[in-house]
Design an enzyme around this catalytic site. Structure first.
Site, PDB file in Angstrom:
ATOM      1  N   TRP A  20      -9.120  37.663 100.150  1.00 48.98           N
ATOM      2  CA  TRP A  20      -8.378  37.301 101.661  1.00 48.98           C
ATOM      3  C   TRP A  20      -9.171  39.185 102.559  1.00 48.98           C
ATOM      4  O   TRP A  20      -8.229  38.594 103.300  1.00 48.98           O
ATOM      5  CB  TRP A  20      -7.441  37.323 101.316  1.00 48.98           C
ATOM      6  N   ARG A  21      -8.842  40.275 101.610  1.00 55.59           N
ATOM      7  CA  ARG A  21      -8.596  41.202 102.344  1.00 55.59           C
ATOM      8  C   ARG A  21     -10.550  41.371 103.441  1.00 55.59           C
ATOM      9  O   ARG A  21     -10.269  42.052 104.118  1.00 55.59           O
ATOM     10  CB  ARG A  21      -8.511  42.241 101.954  1.00 55.59           C
ATOM     11  N   GLU A  33      -1.856  34.464 101.613  1.00 49.62           N
ATOM     12  CA  GLU A  33      -0.535  34.029 102.032  1.00 49.62           C
ATOM     13  C   GLU A  33       0.797  33.488 100.947  1.00 49.62           C
ATOM     14  O   GLU A  33       2.028  33.779 100.016  1.00 49.62           O
ATOM     15  CB  GLU A  33       0.351  34.824 103.405  1.00 49.62           C
ATOM     16  N   GLN A  38       5.959  34.345  95.365  1.00 51.29           N
ATOM     17  CA  GLN A  38       6.771  34.790  93.930  1.00 51.29           C
ATOM     18  C   GLN A  38       5.495  34.338  92.922  1.00 51.29           C
ATOM     19  O   GLN A  38       5.455  33.346  92.371  1.00 51.29           O
ATOM     20  CB  GLN A  38       7.187  33.357  94.042  1.00 51.29           C
ATOM     21  N   TYR A 116       7.781  36.633 107.879  1.00 55.13           N
ATOM     22  CA  TYR A 116       7.167  37.999 106.960  1.00 55.13           C
ATOM     23  C   TYR A 116       6.103  37.017 106.756  1.00 55.13           C
ATOM     24  O   TYR A 116       5.081  37.343 107.236  1.00 55.13           O
ATOM     25  CB  TYR A 116       7.569  37.445 105.176  1.00 55.13           C
ATOM     26  N   ASP A 134       8.191  41.939 103.365  1.00 54.47           N
ATOM     27  CA  ASP A 134       8.211  41.386 102.122  1.00 54.47           C
ATOM     28  C   ASP A 134       9.280  42.482 101.153  1.00 54.47           C
ATOM     29  O   ASP A 134       9.834  43.814 101.381  1.00 54.47           O
ATOM     30  CB  ASP A 134       7.294  41.090 101.320  1.00 54.47           C
ATOM     31  N   CYS A 188       4.805  52.817  94.636  1.00 53.92           N
ATOM     32  CA  CYS A 188       6.516  52.540  94.750  1.00 53.92           C
ATOM     33  C   CYS A 188       6.225  51.089  94.392  1.00 53.92           C
ATOM     34  O   CYS A 188       7.054  50.569  94.456  1.00 53.92           O
ATOM     35  CB  CYS A 188       6.935  52.708  96.364  1.00 53.92           C
ATOM     36  N   CYS A 195       4.984  58.603  91.910  1.00 49.48           N
ATOM     37  CA  CYS A 195       5.027  59.509  93.733  1.00 49.48           C
ATOM     38  C   CYS A 195       4.805  60.529  93.268  1.00 49.48           C
ATOM     39  O   CYS A 195       3.925  61.041  94.466  1.00 49.48           O
ATOM     40  CB  CYS A 195       7.026  60.165  93.037  1.00 49.48           C
ATOM     41  N   CYS A 204       9.586  62.151 100.969  1.00 48.25           N
ATOM     42  CA  CYS A 204      10.291  60.755 100.354  1.00 48.25           C
ATOM     43  C   CYS A 204      11.881  61.154 100.527  1.00 48.25           C
ATOM     44  O   CYS A 204      12.595  61.781  99.734  1.00 48.25           O
ATOM     45  CB  CYS A 204       9.654  60.548  99.847  1.00 48.25           C
TER      46      CYS A 204
END
Ligand code: SF4
Length: 349
Positions: A20-21, A33, A38, A116, A134, A188, A195, A204
């Protein structure tokens, strides 16, 4: 480099290639989406591909029957998403002549579309400046800035919205939104953020203050309620009985065996004394050939304890109008809840 620039630069160099990108078609973005809410990305990707193969255009989706859509959705859970998707597709076909609406408010007014999703579609498909927030975005923003306002309160949500709008790239909102979500999904992460390889690690706050594991803050917890399902897997010659769930309960529109729900776990000896049992079999003594407990089925707010009871009845037997008599071999043609599907696969395949 600031937050937004670092993020976009990182995203443009390094992101997962997901189907979908490759598109800015709002129909495909909307589908992805809704499917991915979930849902794990690998599972969601398979469903997305199946959906676009079956329904390559919004008109195809709108013209399908609800049973067809639910069957394709089977196993993904949260079936109201599929029903809303189908309803909204028909609405777009009738009210917008099949053209996907191109303003944030019109997108938000579609059934099943929240802030969202509306922001994601508006920004990615139409380049409109709306920040999509989200769970991944809450995590990145909370850790990067150290903001410890609870993300599940009205006040906390408002603060994060202001923050998200502050960082939003007004010229490239779609890319920006995808970049924050991607960072939250692959770098993240909730338990072990990478990190060392994060483009934001030089400023950060959570990394500096060693508060990563405490952020984001959430105060509420959903209480899970127990339910006890007794499914009657009836064999009547080459047939069985099913019905379609109705009402505002879970799994609306899906098919299942006759169900007796009890308020607590009870034995089969007690179940046959239950009024629903005697109403169902009215004067007949069914032969119970066995029963099987299946693992507890977890939904976000429910724990479902289930037993399937196998019953033999004469070929000519018919249950009330409430139940459909279908050939056992046809049972896989119906959309059933995941819990029932697992049982059927073990039993018949
Ligand atoms: S440095 Fe670590 S905690 Fe901070 S945003 Fe990056 S991955 Fe998350």
């Amino acid at each position: 480099m600031d937050f937004t620039t670092s993020l976009i630069k990182w995203y443009e160099n390094d992101h997962r290639l997901l189907p979908w990108r490759e598109t800015s078609d709002p129909y495909f973005i909307w589908l992805s989406e809704v499917i991915l809410q979930q849902t794990r990305i690998d599972q969601g990707t398979n469903y997305y591909i199946r959906f676009i193969e079956h329904f390559p255009t919004l008109k195809d989706l709108a013209s399908a029957s609800e049973d067809e859509v639910l069957k394709l959705w089977q196993g993904l859970g949260y079936y109201s998403r599929a029903r809303n998707l189908h309803f909204a597709a028909k609405f777009i076909l009738n009210s917008y002549n099949g053209q996907f609406p191109d303003t944030y408010d019109a997108i938000l007014s579609l059934k099943g579309v929240g802030e969202y999703t509306a922001s994601a579609i508006a920004s990615i498909a139409f380049n409109l400046p709306y920040a999509a927030i989200d769970g991944n975005v809450y995590r990145v923003l909370s850790r990067f800035t150290g903001l410890d306002a609870p993300i599940d309160t009205g006040e906390g949500k408002k603060m994060f919205r202001e923050l998200a709008n502050h960082f939003l790239d007004q010229k490239n909102p779609g890319i920006y939104n995808q970049a924050v979500m991607e960072l939250g999904a692959v770098v993240c992460t909730p338990q072990s953020p990478d990190c060392k390889n994060c483009p934001l690690n030089d400023s950060c706050v959570a990394l500096r203050d060693k508060t990563i594991s405490m952020l984001p803050v959430k105060i509420g917890r959903t209480v899970q309620r127990n339910r006890y399902f007794n499914y009657l897997d009836i064999t009547s010659g080459s047939h069985t009985f099913i019905h379609q769930r109705k009402g505002g309960d879970i799994w609306h529109g899906l098919f299942e065996f006759p169900l007796i729900e009890t308020v607590a776990e009870i034995g089969v000896d007690e179940l046959i004394l239950n009024k629903e049992w005697s109403d169902l079999f009215d004067g007949i003594k069914p032969v119970i050939t066995g029963w099987e407990r299946v693992p507890v089925h977890l939904l976000s707010h429910l724990k479902i304890y289930t037993r399937f009871i196998r019953i033999d009845l004469p070929e000519e037997f018919d249950l009330s109008e409430k139940y459909r008599k279908v050939l056992k071999k046809d049972i896989f043609k119906f959309a059933v809840p995941r819990l029932v599907e697992r049982y059927l696969i073990n039993r018949y395949e």
